[in-house]
Design a protein around this motif. Structure first.
Motif, PDB file in Angstrom:
ATOM      1  N   THR A  21      30.877  33.071  24.429  1.00 58.81           N
ATOM      2  CA  THR A  21      30.276  33.194  25.764  1.00 58.81           C
ATOM      3  C   THR A  21      30.464  34.591  26.352  1.00 58.81           C
ATOM      4  OG1 THR A  21      32.271  32.516  27.001  1.00 58.81           O
ATOM      5  CG2 THR A  21      30.827  30.765  26.170  1.00 58.81           C
ATOM      6  N   VAL A  22      31.289  35.425  25.718  1.00 56.43           N
ATOM      7  CA  VAL A  22      31.595  36.752  26.252  1.00 56.43           C
ATOM      8  C   VAL A  22      30.468  37.719  25.898  1.00 56.43           C
ATOM      9  CG1 VAL A  22      33.228  38.674  26.241  1.00 56.43           C
ATOM     10  CG2 VAL A  22      34.068  36.317  26.042  1.00 56.43           C
ATOM     11  N   GLU A  23      29.885  38.367  26.914  1.00 55.85           N
ATOM     12  CA  GLU A  23      28.764  39.280  26.679  1.00 55.85           C
ATOM     13  C   GLU A  23      29.209  40.723  26.495  1.00 55.85           C
ATOM     14  OE1 GLU A  23      25.737  38.814  29.594  1.00 55.85           O
ATOM     15  OE2 GLU A  23      25.505  36.669  29.236  1.00 55.85           O
ATOM     16  N   ILE A  24      30.141  41.187  27.310  1.00 52.15           N
ATOM     17  CA  ILE A  24      30.718  42.515  27.121  1.00 52.15           C
ATOM     18  C   ILE A  24      32.227  42.410  27.312  1.00 52.15           C
ATOM     19  CG2 ILE A  24      28.666  43.750  27.904  1.00 52.15           C
ATOM     20  CD1 ILE A  24      30.194  44.397  30.500  1.00 52.15           C
ATOM     21  N   ALA A  25      32.955  43.259  26.597  1.00 53.25           N
ATOM     22  CA  ALA A  25      34.411  43.212  26.686  1.00 53.25           C
ATOM     23  C   ALA A  25      34.903  43.718  28.034  1.00 53.25           C
ATOM     24  CB  ALA A  25      35.027  44.034  25.563  1.00 53.25           C
ATOM     25  N   GLU A  26      34.272  44.772  28.526  1.00 51.49           N
ATOM     26  CA  GLU A  26      34.679  45.423  29.778  1.00 51.49           C
ATOM     27  C   GLU A  26      33.642  46.492  30.086  1.00 51.49           C
ATOM     28  OE1 GLU A  26      37.377  45.932  32.948  1.00 51.49           O
ATOM     29  OE2 GLU A  26      38.056  44.828  31.195  1.00 51.49           O
ATOM     30  N   ARG A  27      33.474  46.796  31.345  1.00 53.78           N
ATOM     31  CA  ARG A  27      32.561  47.873  31.700  1.00 53.78           C
ATOM     32  C   ARG A  27      32.992  49.173  30.998  1.00 53.78           C
ATOM     33  NH1 ARG A  27      31.418  50.519  37.705  1.00 53.78           N
ATOM     34  NH2 ARG A  27      29.542  51.667  37.103  1.00 53.78           N
ATOM     35  N   TRP A  28      31.982  49.910  30.492  1.00 52.33           N
ATOM     36  CA  TRP A  28      32.192  51.199  29.802  1.00 52.33           C
ATOM     37  C   TRP A  28      32.828  51.038  28.431  1.00 52.33           C
ATOM     38  CZ3 TRP A  28      34.588  52.737  34.980  1.00 52.33           C
ATOM     39  CH2 TRP A  28      33.592  53.093  35.898  1.00 52.33           C
ATOM     40  N   ILE A  31      24.363  52.657  24.742  1.00 57.84           N
ATOM     41  CA  ILE A  31      25.647  51.973  24.563  1.00 57.84           C
ATOM     42  C   ILE A  31      26.712  52.859  25.193  1.00 57.84           C
ATOM     43  CG2 ILE A  31      27.283  51.004  22.913  1.00 57.84           C
ATOM     44  CD1 ILE A  31      24.946  50.896  20.904  1.00 57.84           C
ATOM     45  N   ASN A  32      27.211  52.422  26.346  1.00 58.50           N
ATOM     46  CA  ASN A  32      28.173  53.222  27.101  1.00 58.50           C
ATOM     47  C   ASN A  32      29.590  52.811  26.704  1.00 58.50           C
ATOM     48  OD1 ASN A  32      29.442  54.876  28.904  1.00 58.50           O
ATOM     49  ND2 ASN A  32      28.415  54.106  30.722  1.00 58.50           N
ATOM     50  N   ASP A  33      30.244  53.658  25.924  1.00 60.10           N
ATOM     51  CA  ASP A  33      31.597  53.374  25.441  1.00 60.10           C
ATOM     52  C   ASP A  33      32.522  54.541  25.781  1.00 60.10           C
ATOM     53  OD1 ASP A  33      33.509  51.782  24.128  1.00 60.10           O
ATOM     54  OD2 ASP A  33      33.235  52.861  22.255  1.00 60.10           O
ATOM     55  N   ARG A  35      31.342  58.468  31.052  1.00 59.61           N
ATOM     56  CA  ARG A  35      30.939  57.105  31.415  1.00 59.61           C
ATOM     57  C   ARG A  35      29.897  57.132  32.521  1.00 59.61           C
ATOM     58  NH1 ARG A  35      35.526  58.560  33.746  1.00 59.61           N
ATOM     59  NH2 ARG A  35      36.107  57.851  35.835  1.00 59.61           N
ATOM     60  N   HIS A  36      29.992  58.102  33.418  1.00 62.34           N
ATOM     61  CA  HIS A  36      29.005  58.203  34.493  1.00 62.34           C
ATOM     62  C   HIS A  36      27.677  58.716  33.957  1.00 62.34           C
ATOM     63  CE1 HIS A  36      32.278  57.278  37.108  1.00 62.34           C
ATOM     64  NE2 HIS A  36      32.928  58.399  36.818  1.00 62.34           N
ATOM     65  N   LEU A  37      27.716  59.571  32.961  1.00 64.06           N
ATOM     66  CA  LEU A  37      26.490  59.998  32.297  1.00 64.06           C
ATOM     67  C   LEU A  37      25.830  58.802  31.628  1.00 64.06           C
ATOM     68  CD1 LEU A  37      24.481  62.065  31.152  1.00 64.06           C
ATOM     69  CD2 LEU A  37      26.139  62.532  29.324  1.00 64.06           C
ATOM     70  N   GLY A  38      26.628  57.949  30.984  1.00 65.25           N
ATOM     71  CA  GLY A  38      26.084  56.743  30.375  1.00 65.25           C
ATOM     72  C   GLY A  38      25.417  55.839  31.386  1.00 65.25           C
ATOM     73  N   ASP A  39      26.036  55.686  32.551  1.00 64.84           N
ATOM     74  CA  ASP A  39      25.439  54.879  33.612  1.00 64.84           C
ATOM     75  C   ASP A  39      24.106  55.467  34.073  1.00 64.84           C
ATOM     76  OD1 ASP A  39      27.513  53.060  33.586  1.00 64.84           O
ATOM     77  OD2 ASP A  39      28.569  53.952  35.293  1.00 64.84           O
ATOM     78  N   ARG A  40      24.067  56.785  34.233  1.00 69.57           N
ATOM     79  CA  ARG A  40      22.820  57.446  34.664  1.00 69.57           C
ATOM     80  C   ARG A  40      21.717  57.256  33.646  1.00 69.57           C
ATOM     81  NH1 ARG A  40      23.809  63.569  36.122  1.00 69.57           N
ATOM     82  NH2 ARG A  40      21.645  63.389  36.854  1.00 69.57           N
TER      83      ARG A  40
END
Length: 470
Positions: free
Chosen positions: A320-327, A340-342, A459-464
């Motif tokens: 049921t887990v979609e992502i482990a954690e943000r970023w 894929i923001n890692d 990580r902020h670049l990934g979000d953008r």
């Protein structure tokens, strides 16, 4: 936090109570404990921790105005709130956590799991918490609350009804895991791997091994160490466990593991495998991206089994887990351009794993783009490890290697030297410059990995990028 009188809190932290006229030593508190005044609400306890950029004592009045019932301070503050004066606020936080967990343990059936490793701690913590939450009240860290402040704050969230406390233990130097794990004496200690993450602080991988072994040394006699059978350094911890009367359970992909994964396949929608334990062979379909997360899932399943959770139930909950954690291997963008923001953390091992995942999930005709920043805290290993990442990116046939930040320039030069000299590798000083380039460069079908240590800020670049191509 459990209900305690002001006198009991003062005794726990070896402090001096200065109560307001409205309070007495028998006044009780049971609110959330925090060092961030912005998160304080009515009835909470504010710990005024001095910091590198500011001093928590400046915000005691704000905490009082927000309704805090108590402040733990290193010197009295002119504010309308009861205060306990201590010599060291961070030590007081640890002492209070130790007392609270011990009281809950004495009065109930609380089980404590500690998790450490050079990579994968936060993902494993989240996966295990997801499994356990269906068994009973479970407390686990928010984000990566795994240091001398974050770990005790997590411990202080336990209540009389808490059945499971999952603690994540990070460290940048020897002795830190011993201190943190010593606050709770875990029933189960999980060690994921020993690599070069934070090697600069430890002074090398052998010192890292000693530091991670501190968790096994902290497990209570009669407890269990859940160890990675595929990591030779972690394997050496079995002798330490045996000397302490701690049982060992092995997880991994080798036949030496009691709980292992077979037939691992990686796609853009997740990772599948068969989990084998004795005569049981059960399929697992992880939606979390990346082959390396199979090991984190195995570690969580192994720990959960020691806590009485059936393997089949644990697998069903993990699915049921979609992502482990943000970023952390977080899918963004769209099917047209997948980001894929890692970029919350990076080490040589996690950087290699993320690049391999990018290579695995791209289908024919889909271009692979790696946006890479610096790996921090590698000390003397920084140069050669950035070189290795650059070489690996080229050898995995990543079509575009976008390197961002002066501290990562060695990575770019290594990629160019390996053969990415015809525009495949580019370098930018800033994330803004990289964003402008990528906005015009990315095209339909691209699969884009954004990976760096937290300090690089990618990580902020990934979000953008995720928002731009959503």
């Amino acid at each position: 936090m459990i209900r305690m009188t002001l006198a009991e809190v003062a005794a726990a932290v070896a402090g001096r109570l200065q109560a307001t006229d409205a309070d007495t030593p028998d006044t009780t508190v049971d609110g959330t404990v925090d060092t961030d005044s912005r998160l304080i609400g009515p009835g909470d306890i504010f710990v005024a921790k001095p910091g590198e950029t500011t001093d928590g004592h400046r915000f005691v009045a704000a905490a009082a105005q927000a309704g805090a019932a108590l402040a733990i301070v290193e010197h009295p503050v002119d504010a309308p709130i009861s205060q306990i004066v201590v010599a060291d606020a961070v030590q007081a936080l640890a002492d209070l956590a130790r007392t609270v967990v011990a009281q809950v343990r004495a009065g109930g059936d609380l089980r404590v799991v500690g998790i450490t490793g050079s990579n994968g701690k936060t993902t494993t913590k989240n996966l295990l918490a997801r499994i356990l939450q269906d068994e009973g009240e479970t407390v686990a860290p928010r984000a990566s609350f795994n240091n001398e402040v974050g770990a005790p704050l997590t411990m202080l969230r336990v209540t009389a009804d808490t059945r499971f406390l999952v603690s994540e233990f990070g460290a940048a130097a020897g002795g830190q895991i011993a201190r943190l794990a010593g606050l709770v004496t875990p029933d189960i200690g999980v060690v994921l791997m020993v690599g070069l993450a934070h090697a600069g602080g430890f002074g090398g991988v052998e010192e890292t091994l000693k530091a991670k072994t501190e968790l096994v040394e902290a497990v209570r006699p009669g407890g269990v160490a859940v160890l990675n059978a595929d990591d030779p350094r972690v394997v050496t911890m079995a002798a330490v466990a045996a000397a302490r009367g701690v049982a060992v359970r092995w997880f991994g992909r080798s036949t030496a593991a009691e709980l292992r994964a077979e037939d691992v396949e990686v796609t853009a929608s997740g990772t599948t495998c068969v989990v084998v334990a004795g005569d049981e062979r059960l399929p697992l379909r992880l939606r979390v991206l990346g082959e390396h997360h199979v090991m984190n899932a195995l570690a969580a399943l192994a720990a959960a089994r020691e806590l009485g959770v059936a393997l089949r139930d644990g697998i069903a909950r993990l699915e049921t887990v979609e992502i482990a954690e943000r970023w952390r291997m977080q899918p963004l963008g769209s099917d047209r351009v997948r980001i894929i923001n890692d970029a919350y953390n990076a080490s040589p091992d996690s950087m290699a794993a993320a690049l391999r995942t990018l290579a695995q999930i791209a289908e024919p005709g889909q271009r692979k783009v790696a946006v890479l920043g610096a790996m921090s805290e590698l000390g003397e290993y920084a140069g050669e490890e950035h070189d290795r990442v650059g070489l690996l990116a080229v050898r995995l046939r990543i079509e575009r290697i976008v390197v961002v930040g002066r501290d990562a320039r060695r990575l770019y030069l290594a990629a160019v030297g390996e053969g990415s000299w015809d525009g495949e590798a580019v370098f930018f000083e800033t994330a803004d410059e990289a964003f402008d380039y990528l906005s015009g460069e990315l095209r339909d079908g691209d699969r884009v990995l954004v990976k760096s240590s937290n300090s690089a800020g990618l990580r902020h670049l990934g979000d953008r990028l995720g928002e731009s191509f959503s």
